[in-house]
Design a protein around this motif. Structure first.
Motif, PDB file in Angstrom:
ATOM      1  N   ASP A 277      -8.565  37.120 -18.412  1.00  0.00           N
ATOM      2  CA  ASP A 277      -8.863  35.694 -18.239  1.00  0.00           C
ATOM      3  C   ASP A 277      -8.287  34.937 -19.436  1.00  0.00           C
ATOM      4  O   ASP A 277      -7.765  35.541 -20.382  1.00  0.00           O
ATOM      5  CB  ASP A 277     -10.385  35.479 -18.164  1.00  0.00           C
ATOM      6  CG  ASP A 277     -10.782  34.099 -17.643  1.00  0.00           C
ATOM      7  OD1 ASP A 277      -9.891  33.298 -17.291  1.00  0.00           O
ATOM      8  OD2 ASP A 277     -11.996  33.824 -17.583  1.00  0.00           O
TER       9      ASP A 277
ATOM     10  N   SER B  98      -9.113  32.612 -22.826  1.00  0.00           N
ATOM     11  CA  SER B  98     -10.187  32.550 -23.823  1.00  0.00           C
ATOM     12  C   SER B  98     -11.007  33.832 -23.868  1.00  0.00           C
ATOM     13  O   SER B  98     -12.230  33.817 -23.720  1.00  0.00           O
ATOM     14  CB  SER B  98     -11.129  31.367 -23.529  1.00  0.00           C
ATOM     15  OG  SER B  98     -10.387  30.187 -23.390  1.00  0.00           O
TER      16      SER B  98
ATOM     17  N   ARG C 232     -18.445  37.663 -18.152  1.00  0.00           N
ATOM     18  CA  ARG C 232     -17.920  36.552 -17.360  1.00  0.00           C
ATOM     19  C   ARG C 232     -17.752  36.979 -15.903  1.00  0.00           C
ATOM     20  O   ARG C 232     -17.262  38.073 -15.636  1.00  0.00           O
ATOM     21  CB  ARG C 232     -16.572  36.123 -17.945  1.00  0.00           C
ATOM     22  CG  ARG C 232     -16.305  34.652 -17.762  1.00  0.00           C
ATOM     23  CD  ARG C 232     -15.052  34.229 -18.482  1.00  0.00           C
ATOM     24  NE  ARG C 232     -15.197  34.171 -19.935  1.00  0.00           N
ATOM     25  CZ  ARG C 232     -14.203  33.833 -20.743  1.00  0.00           C
ATOM     26  NH1 ARG C 232     -13.019  33.553 -20.262  1.00  0.00           N
ATOM     27  NH2 ARG C 232     -14.410  33.792 -22.048  1.00  0.00           N
TER      28      ARG C 232
ATOM     29  N   ARG D   3     -11.963  31.228 -15.983  1.00  0.00           N
ATOM     30  CA  ARG D   3     -12.173  29.929 -16.590  1.00  0.00           C
ATOM     31  C   ARG D   3     -11.604  28.791 -15.741  1.00  0.00           C
ATOM     32  O   ARG D   3     -10.409  28.731 -15.464  1.00  0.00           O
ATOM     33  CB  ARG D   3     -11.506  29.932 -17.963  1.00  0.00           C
ATOM     34  CG  ARG D   3     -12.015  28.913 -18.909  1.00  0.00           C
ATOM     35  CD  ARG D   3     -11.278  29.076 -20.235  1.00  0.00           C
ATOM     36  NE  ARG D   3     -11.414  27.890 -21.049  1.00  0.00           N
ATOM     37  CZ  ARG D   3     -12.411  27.696 -21.894  1.00  0.00           C
ATOM     38  NH1 ARG D   3     -13.326  28.608 -22.055  1.00  0.00           N
ATOM     39  NH2 ARG D   3     -12.473  26.574 -22.606  1.00  0.00           N
TER      40      ARG D   3
END
Lengths: 340, 340
Positions: free
Chosen positions: B148, B150, B252, B256
């Protein structure tokens, strides 16, 4: 970018046909949008449409002067300026595919402002896009992909638009390159967009459509081209195609501008599905489009028949043999395809 | 883009630490480049370095005022202008990561010109690059990739630069994002480059090096992120990494800014090798870097041990446990690695 037809085609004083390549492409596909051509002394190209003064074209309703010239150096030739300004004064917009902005010439910028006309620099992108969202949009989409650059991706979708419309189907060409933008009157030269917004720009180019409608999206580059793979990847994810056609040129040994060998058609099919399923899990190939110009007629037929057998897909040269077989496959695989 | 240290850090009147994120990142990694900070009334951030007037910083040799402020709206705050102009008058360049160009303010543009100073807009790219060539360059390269955005790609290469240099190895961080450019004093915010030149810009960022030297290239986005995959693909082909480290955040659930689930670490390894071998057939993974902030210490250790076993690669959280295991793997796999 919205470029309004009809067009007056400006060829300036180009030294050969190649330097007017964009203009020829527009006339090939949108003859009825092209009222006439303006040629300066020394011009060695001829689009085969009426020579016409700016004044006459304006009287006939021309909305945009198209500067259909390729200039390597990125210079605005002094000899072209009076024609461009005359067009603005006559109420036309001016659209150009040059590597330099029309407005960098003070006289052109001033005339455009004074007469309230638009200057379209098709190679530049001033538009702000959102970043791509990647969520599935309604409507059907087809994308051309390739084993290399310049293997007929634009030609193939334009031929498909024509063939599908001739059968009464609801299909629109969606431009992602400068010649394509002139041909559709709308679109974005995707390679000129800021990198963060590639897929977002494609989502703008091919927005939500009605169910059964086809957007035929012009492909760019190749996932296997080390210079342009990023553009191709963003285009694939932004277009979220239901169907794709692989374009190929069988006599080329290295990819355009670099030393890398071409991938096989099967490698392109596999990687396109593997990456494309991120934004469309149902992505599938529907055909192979080959530029067989370098082959004899029988040789081309044998070659295409071999590809059909190997891949289980219709294979054709759109120029020589048309794209009816690919359209048949689209209709068979996507029965939701609707008439216009 | 070449930004000259030492820096004077300008925080303006930011309402919280987050709005000065870039500045904190610079101080974290280049404390010795940061002479001091300038804060205006109302500023709620503190970098923990001396407060200093522009005049004092100039006397101490500051070369660049760094506007280390994140502003969503893309506006130049009127309150910041006097400090920026004073820095230019004192002989400093000014560098900013704002979404708006410093030179759009007439007073700043005029002062820069008058005093012959440079304005660096790190988020914008005015530089012209060649298209990528894709040919193998001398020197060794490592790239961070991710499941992903970040997930620690910048942090990981910076930690590796530090660990490798501490062992006397010849390694340089290569920045591809705005904070990274401030940290290295050089580089390009790759997501701001025109799409056609992504891989070409990376070839410029990480040019031919001496054999045994490592360029540690900051990764961006993810091949699986529908918004930014084009940037990641061009970066991969331009960096032509010999080695890569996969970065991940285990708690996560969606990527994002979009609704897509994260790919698995194995999927990232496989697609990175599959695509990366186009410009470097020997590409291989050398480690996994995980942000375990959301896990307890024991939980993190168990998780990382599981990844090591599953993938046969060193797995670590650079912040909690360092990157020595990954450096060991690099030395084992690349015995040509040389000392500085």
């Amino acid at each position: 970018m919205q470029i309004n037809p009809p067009y007056l085609m400006f060829l300036g004083d180009v030294p050969d046909k190649l330097a007017a390549k964009t203009a020829y492409g527009i006339v090939d596909w949108r003859r009825d949008w092209c009222l006439g051509q303006v040629r300066l002394p020394g011009c060695k190209a001829d689009l085969g449409i009426p020579d016409m003064s700016v004044k006459d074209a304006a009287a006939k309703g021309a909305k945009t002067l198209v500067v259909g010239i390729v200039n390597a150096g990125g210079v605005l030739n002094e000899a072209w300026i009076p024609t461009i300004i005359e067009a603005l004064e006559s109420g036309m917009d001016v659209a150009s595919g040059l590597h330099i902005r029309l407005g960098t010439d003070e006289r052109i910028a001033t005339a455009a402002q004074k007469h309230g006309r638009a200057l379209h620099d098709v190679r530049m992108s001033d538009q702000r896009f959102a970043t791509g969202k990647g969520t599935k949009r309604p409507g059907l989409r087809l994308l051309t992909v390739g084993t290399d650059c310049s293997v007929g991706k634009k030609y193939t979708v334009l031929a498909m638009e024509k063939a599908m419309r001739d059968r009464g189907l609801d299909a629109d060409f969606r431009a992602t390159g400068q010649t394509g933008v002139f041909i559709s009157g709308r679109g974005v030269a995707i390679d000129a967009v800021v990198a963060d917004f590639i897929s977002g720009a494609v989502e703008w180019i091919s927005p939500a459509g009605s169910p059964g409608h086809w957007d035929l999206v012009e492909g760019q580059g190749s996932l296997f081209h080390p210079s342009f793979s990023g553009v191709t990847m963003g285009l694939l994810h932004g277009a979220q195609p239901d169907a794709f056609v692989v374009c190929h040129e069988p006599t080329r040994t290295t990819m355009r501008g670099v030393q890398h060998p071409l991938p096989t058609i099967q490698e392109v099919i596999d990687l396109t599905i593997q990456c494309g399923k991120l934004t469309n899990p149902a992505i599938k190939p529907v055909g192979i489009s080959v530029n067989t110009q370098a082959l004899g007629e029988e040789e081309a037929k044998t070659y295409l028949a071999g590809l059909e057998k190997e891949h289980g897909l219709p294979a054709t040269d759109p120029i020589r043999f048309g794209v009816e077989g690919i359209v048949d496959r689209v209709l068979a695989d996507f029965p939701a395809t609707k008439t216009a």
